[in-house]
Design a protein around this motif. Sequence first.
Motif, PDB file in Angstrom:
ATOM      1  N   TYR A 567     -20.269  26.470  28.816  1.00 28.30           N
ATOM      2  CA  TYR A 567     -19.265  27.422  28.312  1.00 28.30           C
ATOM      3  C   TYR A 567     -19.340  27.405  26.794  1.00 28.30           C
ATOM      4  N   ILE A 568     -19.723  28.575  26.213  1.00 33.62           N
ATOM      5  CA  ILE A 568     -20.000  28.653  24.780  1.00 33.62           C
ATOM      6  C   ILE A 568     -19.131  29.748  24.167  1.00 33.62           C
ATOM      7  N   PRO A 569     -18.131  29.394  23.367  1.00 30.11           N
ATOM      8  CA  PRO A 569     -17.297  30.414  22.731  1.00 30.11           C
ATOM      9  C   PRO A 569     -17.969  30.967  21.472  1.00 30.11           C
ATOM     10  N   LYS A 570     -17.516  32.143  21.072  1.00 28.73           N
ATOM     11  CA  LYS A 570     -18.020  32.794  19.864  1.00 28.73           C
ATOM     12  C   LYS A 570     -16.836  33.109  18.963  1.00 28.73           C
ATOM     13  N   GLN A 571     -16.967  32.727  17.681  1.00 28.43           N
ATOM     14  CA  GLN A 571     -15.893  33.019  16.733  1.00 28.43           C
ATOM     15  C   GLN A 571     -15.749  34.532  16.567  1.00 28.43           C
ATOM     16  N   SER A 572     -14.599  35.033  17.012  1.00 25.36           N
ATOM     17  CA  SER A 572     -14.324  36.468  16.906  1.00 25.36           C
ATOM     18  C   SER A 572     -12.870  36.700  17.283  1.00 25.36           C
ATOM     19  N   THR A 573     -12.251  37.707  16.667  1.00 33.01           N
ATOM     20  CA  THR A 573     -10.884  38.048  17.073  1.00 33.01           C
ATOM     21  C   THR A 573     -10.875  38.716  18.449  1.00 33.01           C
ATOM     22  N   SER A 574     -12.030  39.268  18.843  1.00 35.87           N
ATOM     23  CA  SER A 574     -12.183  39.756  20.222  1.00 35.87           C
ATOM     24  C   SER A 574     -12.763  38.597  21.029  1.00 35.87           C
ATOM     25  N   ALA A 575     -11.910  37.686  21.414  1.00 31.09           N
ATOM     26  CA  ALA A 575     -12.328  36.383  21.909  1.00 31.09           C
ATOM     27  C   ALA A 575     -13.058  36.486  23.238  1.00 31.09           C
ATOM     28  N   THR A 576     -14.315  35.951  23.246  1.00 33.18           N
ATOM     29  CA  THR A 576     -15.095  35.881  24.480  1.00 33.18           C
ATOM     30  C   THR A 576     -15.809  34.527  24.532  1.00 33.18           C
ATOM     31  N   PHE A 577     -16.262  34.190  25.735  1.00 30.01           N
ATOM     32  CA  PHE A 577     -17.133  33.031  25.855  1.00 30.01           C
ATOM     33  C   PHE A 577     -18.209  33.335  26.874  1.00 30.01           C
ATOM     34  N   ASP A 578     -19.397  32.772  26.630  1.00 34.32           N
ATOM     35  CA  ASP A 578     -20.528  32.963  27.519  1.00 34.32           C
ATOM     36  C   ASP A 578     -20.595  31.824  28.530  1.00 34.32           C
ATOM     37  N   VAL A 579     -20.978  32.179  29.766  1.00 35.60           N
ATOM     38  CA  VAL A 579     -21.220  31.193  30.816  1.00 35.60           C
ATOM     39  C   VAL A 579     -22.725  31.152  31.047  1.00 35.60           C
ATOM     40  N   VAL A 580     -23.319  29.985  30.857  1.00 34.10           N
ATOM     41  CA  VAL A 580     -24.768  29.827  30.887  1.00 34.10           C
ATOM     42  C   VAL A 580     -25.138  28.813  31.966  1.00 34.10           C
ATOM     43  N   SER A 581     -26.213  29.073  32.678  1.00 37.78           N
ATOM     44  CA  SER A 581     -26.682  28.153  33.712  1.00 37.78           C
ATOM     45  C   SER A 581     -27.170  26.850  33.080  1.00 37.78           C
ATOM     46  N   GLY A 582     -26.659  25.750  33.573  1.00 35.40           N
ATOM     47  CA  GLY A 582     -27.146  24.466  33.088  1.00 35.40           C
ATOM     48  C   GLY A 582     -28.488  24.100  33.661  1.00 35.40           C
ATOM     49  N   VAL A 583     -28.915  24.829  34.704  1.00 39.26           N
ATOM     50  CA  VAL A 583     -30.180  24.528  35.355  1.00 39.26           C
ATOM     51  C   VAL A 583     -31.359  25.131  34.597  1.00 39.26           C
ATOM     52  N   GLY A 584     -31.238  26.366  34.165  1.00 41.75           N
ATOM     53  CA  GLY A 584     -32.364  27.004  33.484  1.00 41.75           C
ATOM     54  C   GLY A 584     -32.042  27.620  32.156  1.00 41.75           C
ATOM     55  N   GLY A 585     -30.753  27.675  31.784  1.00 43.76           N
ATOM     56  CA  GLY A 585     -30.380  28.218  30.485  1.00 43.76           C
ATOM     57  C   GLY A 585     -30.178  29.709  30.456  1.00 43.76           C
ATOM     58  N   ALA A 586     -30.137  30.373  31.640  1.00 47.84           N
ATOM     59  CA  ALA A 586     -29.947  31.815  31.663  1.00 47.84           C
ATOM     60  C   ALA A 586     -28.473  32.171  31.505  1.00 47.84           C
ATOM     61  N   LEU A 587     -28.199  33.316  30.895  1.00 49.36           N
ATOM     62  CA  LEU A 587     -26.832  33.813  30.767  1.00 49.36           C
ATOM     63  C   LEU A 587     -26.349  34.292  32.134  1.00 49.36           C
ATOM     64  N   LEU A 588     -25.220  33.757  32.582  1.00 51.39           N
ATOM     65  CA  LEU A 588     -24.654  34.144  33.874  1.00 51.39           C
ATOM     66  C   LEU A 588     -23.550  35.168  33.734  1.00 51.39           C
ATOM     67  N   ALA A 589     -22.733  35.053  32.688  1.00 51.82           N
ATOM     68  CA  ALA A 589     -21.616  35.988  32.510  1.00 51.82           C
ATOM     69  C   ALA A 589     -21.043  35.820  31.116  1.00 51.82           C
ATOM     70  N   THR A 590     -20.324  36.840  30.686  1.00 52.92           N
ATOM     71  CA  THR A 590     -19.523  36.769  29.462  1.00 52.92           C
ATOM     72  C   THR A 590     -18.089  37.062  29.837  1.00 52.92           C
ATOM     73  N   ARG A 591     -17.181  36.130  29.565  1.00 51.61           N
ATOM     74  CA  ARG A 591     -15.773  36.277  29.934  1.00 51.61           C
ATOM     75  C   ARG A 591     -14.957  36.670  28.694  1.00 51.61           C
ATOM     76  N   THR A 592     -13.984  37.502  28.925  1.00 50.44           N
ATOM     77  CA  THR A 592     -13.084  37.922  27.848  1.00 50.44           C
ATOM     78  C   THR A 592     -11.809  37.113  27.906  1.00 50.44           C
ATOM     79  N   VAL A 593     -11.459  36.550  26.770  1.00 48.03           N
ATOM     80  CA  VAL A 593     -10.192  35.818  26.666  1.00 48.03           C
ATOM     81  C   VAL A 593      -9.089  36.774  26.263  1.00 48.03           C
ATOM     82  N   GLY A 594      -9.339  37.556  25.213  1.00 42.34           N
ATOM     83  CA  GLY A 594      -8.344  38.522  24.739  1.00 42.34           C
ATOM     84  C   GLY A 594      -8.316  38.557  23.230  1.00 42.34           C
ATOM     85  N   GLU A 595      -7.581  39.510  22.683  1.00 45.22           N
ATOM     86  CA  GLU A 595      -7.488  39.645  21.232  1.00 45.22           C
ATOM     87  C   GLU A 595      -6.681  38.491  20.643  1.00 45.22           C
ATOM     88  N   VAL A 596      -7.222  37.914  19.554  1.00 39.16           N
ATOM     89  CA  VAL A 596      -6.524  36.849  18.844  1.00 39.16           C
ATOM     90  C   VAL A 596      -6.444  37.217  17.369  1.00 39.16           C
TER      91      VAL A 596
END
Length: 909
Positions: A567-596
């Motif tokens: 789970y990798i967050p990105k600094q942004s007021t449009s708060a999101t975090f990426d979900v990445v496979s620990g097995v191969g490193g592929a991007l599985l999803a990007t989740r939205t947290v919400g505006e901050v």
Amino acid sequence: MRKRSVIILFLLTALTVWAQTPKQEFRAAYITTAWSIDWPYQCPVTSPGNATQIATQKAKLTTLLDRAKQCNMNAVLFQIRSFSDAMYNSAYEPWSRALTGTQGVNPGYDPLAFAITEAHKRGLELHAWINPYRVGNITPNRSPHINESWILKHTDTDSQYFLDPGNPAVQTYILNVINDVLGKYDIDGLAFDDYFYNQMPKTSQVANETPMTSSNNPYNLSLGDWRRENVNKFVKAVYQAIASSGKTWVRFGIAPPGIWSAAPHPVYTEDRSSYVNIQPVYGVTGYFSYDDVYFDGVTCLSRHYLDYISPQIYKPSLESSSGYSASTNYTNLCTWWGGIARRFGRHFYSSNDVVDNDTRFNPPADIKNQIDLNRNNTCTGTIFYNSRYFFNMYGHNTYYSNSSQGYHTDLPNNKFSAKALPPTMTWKTKTNQSAPTNVKISGNTISWDHSASNMRYSVYVFPKGADAASAIENSSYLVGYTYTKNMDISAHSSKANSSYTWAVRPFDRYGYEFSAGYWNGSSTPPDPPAEGAVVFTKQWEKSQAASGYLVTGNLQRSMAVYEDRLYIPKQSTSATFDVVSGVGGALLATRTVGEVSDKWFMNNVAISADGQILFGSTRTGSNTLFLLKSNRASGGMETIPEIDITGFGRSDYFELYGDYNTANGGYLVAASNAGGKALKIPIANGALGTPSIIPCSTLPAGSSAIAFPEGADHFYAMNSATIPALYRFSDGAQVATFGSEKPTKGNASGMNVFTFRGRKFMVTAANLFGSVEVFEITQGLGNAKKVIEATSPLGSTTNSTATVAICSEVKADGVMVYIMAPNNGIAAYKLTLSTTGIQQTQQENSNVKIISKKGGLKVETSDTSPIKIYSINGILMHEGVVSDYAEYILPTGIFVVYINGQIIKAIVN
């Protein structure tokens, strides 16, 4: 021809920092009986056998021992022979006049036997301190075994009458005295102080001194060298007598004047076929061991005639202290002796004076600074002179308000905040011991079964669920040690329940510890540490550009793992975090947290043991910790009320320990960039409790400060300018630091700690580009071993975050370790344990090829690389640089190749 090698010992200025509280450290005090200085002190048994007077005398001694125990010390040096007399039932010498007021009168009991019993009851070693050559001028009651012609007299005082060290009859007589003690008493050590050929004329012999002849001076030595060699021979004979006694555990040391010499001198081997030239402390002045008393402690250490040296460094260390000298100060002398002891593989315990005379006392601040300096200079202990003033027995130490206060009430609050064991004499042979069995607690007593005789036992207590392998190497959990198979634990009665685990380890007389037996309410022992070499294998790697989810701009600084998902967050007021496979490193999803309202709300991510994900940080200049609660699977945001942390300062990162949503709960921990403070917030049932700001005076300031939990009671902390250290929540004290093997200071903050199969590891950032090192810390930070050298970097793009994100997940067959270097890349490694017998193996995709061939190795590389080849025993076989390829001639065996930041195992047939 004599072989000559020159060793120059450079004097380095030691930094005065609060060193760790080591688990093994010699802590002792001299109990001086000469002139009744410390004991019996104004309470002679004037009527021999008088029960009341004997009880009074004994009570004064047990008070000294009680205060030593209260001070968290582990030994005392009890002076049993001051003037060729005896504080014990000697077959050769008269009873000391200090006991009764009259030389030769039996007091009605045996003080040495009593002292040994009482010291051992309190978990204290008892070392017999003797003056081998000094003899009193009390002629009528002198030992009948001493011939008057043996005595060198050059003044008319007790302290300047000496038995002739060069007389073979004298040496035989003193050895008989020592063998008498070794045969009768269960002592733990034997110590001499600084009386040898004291203040003799340097160019002429004195009356009764054995003349130099061709037979006793075959090497035609100078008078000074001949005197020193006479002492050397006697010291060797004592060491051999101890070995022959069957009590090889008896620790033998000498406490000479603290200054060796002002001039360089050669230190010869016993047959004088070779020597090393030893340089002294530059510009030193004073009373010299080498020149004024004719004792050369450096030679005795180099020939291994001693287990330790304890120079009397009775000098201040602080410029503010009275008597400070720019050259002849404690710092310079301690550093020098530390280098000498390290060079010759023996212990150095400093002798420290708390009082120069009866009116001027060394300030406690200076004594405490000296303890710190010892810990920074390979000094494995301290012996304080003298007990009367150290323990302030009679209210004479003016730094303490009354006789109940002294260093015994002061040091346990700081420098001696935890117990310590006497250090291991690693040059002595141990006999492996099984773990104690049937460990149980009944009332205020813990007891156990064990088959060994002449064995001591160390006892630990720690919160149930804490990593046992780590806990029994942590001084904070050490209860003490005992000479019996039980211990009174009334002082720890609140922990005699199923919420705590108790551990008992055989602790032999040499200082070795062995496997533990456990009690934790059900007597179920934790799993023992697994064996095997450490293997660290790269599973996958993705550059920033190739990943599809990593960005530049220093926007991704943190990462957490849970059930094979990163789970990798990105600094942004449009708060999101990426979900990445620990097995191969592929991007599985990007989740939205919400505006901050501020991108820093998405700086850090942490996940609790029960899977709750949190984001947040503080903001520069803010007095508030901002946290966001989300859902790993669906995102979304639940704002947690702002947490007031006024006075704490900025903290970009935090970690979670334990559960978030259960009654068991856990806590949040963070370290301040401003230094000097840690933050702990309890968590239970989905709610955060009241924050505690913990003063940590030794926690330095620095950017990107991080803290990592270590059980319920401790945490690790570091920043981009420092390496990790272990701290205690209860008082903020630093309780452990790295020993001789330390992480690289790579201007990057990043660490992760985990336990796999009973062994504990720490991964640390070696630079800003994603290189990491792995240390095994099963035996504690102070005994950390680097098991994996720095891995290859993940890129070369500027990383101005001063951070490398590291997280891990323990699996049944290994530990997945994930590394992310902002702006550069991400990688996954797997740590496993191999049973190949190789100390460490590292495998990595690279441009290096090692080819085994008959009689050697061929190394191929596409670039120019430094290389070192070691035998499996650690012997450096080759060192140089490889360009394209090189061949190395090697014998049959297993080798470890260090090349281009990698460690590769190779076998030559």
